[in-house]
Write an enzyme that holds these catalytic residues in place. Sequence first.
Site, PDB file in Angstrom:
ATOM      1  N   ASP A 151      54.046  30.219  37.552  1.00 42.81           N
ATOM      2  CA  ASP A 151      54.028  31.175  36.441  1.00 42.81           C
ATOM      3  C   ASP A 151      52.851  30.880  35.514  1.00 42.81           C
ATOM      4  OD1 ASP A 151      55.911  33.238  36.218  1.00 42.81           O
ATOM      5  OD2 ASP A 151      57.515  31.864  35.628  1.00 42.81           O
ATOM      6  N   GLN A 169      63.260  32.536  36.328  1.00 34.36           N
ATOM      7  CA  GLN A 169      63.125  33.917  35.852  1.00 34.36           C
ATOM      8  C   GLN A 169      63.631  34.034  34.415  1.00 34.36           C
ATOM      9  OE1 GLN A 169      61.643  36.318  37.735  1.00 34.36           O
ATOM     10  NE2 GLN A 169      61.861  37.848  36.139  1.00 34.36           N
ATOM     11  N   LYS A 206      59.322  40.714  43.913  1.00 29.43           N
ATOM     12  CA  LYS A 206      58.555  39.498  44.238  1.00 29.43           C
ATOM     13  C   LYS A 206      58.818  39.087  45.683  1.00 29.43           C
ATOM     14  CE  LYS A 206      58.277  38.036  39.415  1.00 29.43           C
ATOM     15  NZ  LYS A 206      58.907  37.372  38.277  1.00 29.43           N
TER      16      LYS A 206
HETATM   17  N1  GUN Z   1      60.422  37.782  33.336  1.00 30.35           N
HETATM   18  C1  GUN Z   1      59.623  38.872  33.285  1.00 30.35           C
HETATM   19  N2  GUN Z   1      58.392  38.580  33.779  1.00 30.35           N
HETATM   20  C2  GUN Z   1      58.440  37.285  34.153  1.00 30.35           C
HETATM   21  C3  GUN Z   1      57.484  36.409  34.752  1.00 30.35           C
HETATM   22  O1  GUN Z   1      56.326  36.767  35.033  1.00 30.35           O
HETATM   23  N3  GUN Z   1      57.912  35.147  34.989  1.00 30.35           N
HETATM   24  C4  GUN Z   1      59.175  34.725  34.690  1.00 30.35           C
HETATM   25  N4  GUN Z   1      59.493  33.466  34.969  1.00 30.35           N
HETATM   26  N5  GUN Z   1      60.082  35.525  34.128  1.00 30.35           N
HETATM   27  C5  GUN Z   1      59.705  36.790  33.873  1.00 30.35           C
END
Ligand code: GUN
Length: 295
Positions: A128, A103, A59
């Site tokens: 998100d 996350q 990211k």
């Molecule tokens: N864990 C795996 N994919 C994601 C996501 O898209 N957002 C978040 N917050 N955690 C994740």
Amino acid sequence: MSENECRYTPPMSAHVLSGKPVADQLLEALKPQVEVLNPKLVIVQVGADPASTSYITQKFKSCDRVGMRHEHRHLETDTSFDQLSSLIDDLNRDSDVSGFIVQLPLPSHLEPHTPQLIRAVDPRKDIDGFGAYNLGKMFLSVEFEHLPPATPSGVIELLNFYSIPIEGKHAVIVGRSNIVGKPLAVMLLNRGATVTVCHSKTKNLSHFTRQADILCSAVGHPKLITKEMVKPRAVVIDIGVNRMDGNLVGDVDFESIKEIASAITPVPGGVGPMTVASLIRNCVRAKERQLEDQK
Ligand code: GUN
């Protein structure tokens, strides 16, 4: 060869739907907006789950590519619910933070509180798209989608990029999570697909998957989807992320299914890059809306 003789025609291999060119295009298009709006994305990580660390690295790499400011708020595994809630409050209040995510998954002592923590994120910063406000807008219509959940949104972008029609098609989704299966079902429905959602309690899964024009799997079970479960010429979207012997694999038996599908996403390199690009797009949108609201 005489006219009556049958000529062997090898099976046509599926078009491999790489997410990379799609994500590249999306990120490239965001650069000028990032330069003007100067958004900032924050990722909160609790503990050191290696998969989470790897996603966060991806990211931030994409943030760097578009020139977006970013910050990693990395907390100890034994962080308490109150400490994490307090950080969420601080990020909600910090006017320099355009969007943030916590996350997932959280460590086991915090995991049961995940819905409460998601609820605490200001909907204007919920990039998100996991909270009720943004899910509700996505539910209403395509026009109301503002900060849609990143993975389903990435799947839609991928289908659009490769000119795969959705309207009138039968989409079958395996998996009913709040962050992928359910929102993807609604996004496809709002685009004119007939949608079936299958899950762990579905009896005779293959009865449904074999009807799919567009088959999406988001379960987290390697090789759950076998060749016999796929209608010839179907489009197969693999949203599963599984680690096997140190390798990343999806839910779909890629090698055998690519012989009969018309198109298929690889893992890695299919939906994954789209999730990241959608998250960054959401952060730009969040900042844009915040500036409009200040006027
Ligand atoms: N864990 C795996 N994919 C994601 C996501 O898209 N957002 C978040 N917050 N955690 C994740």
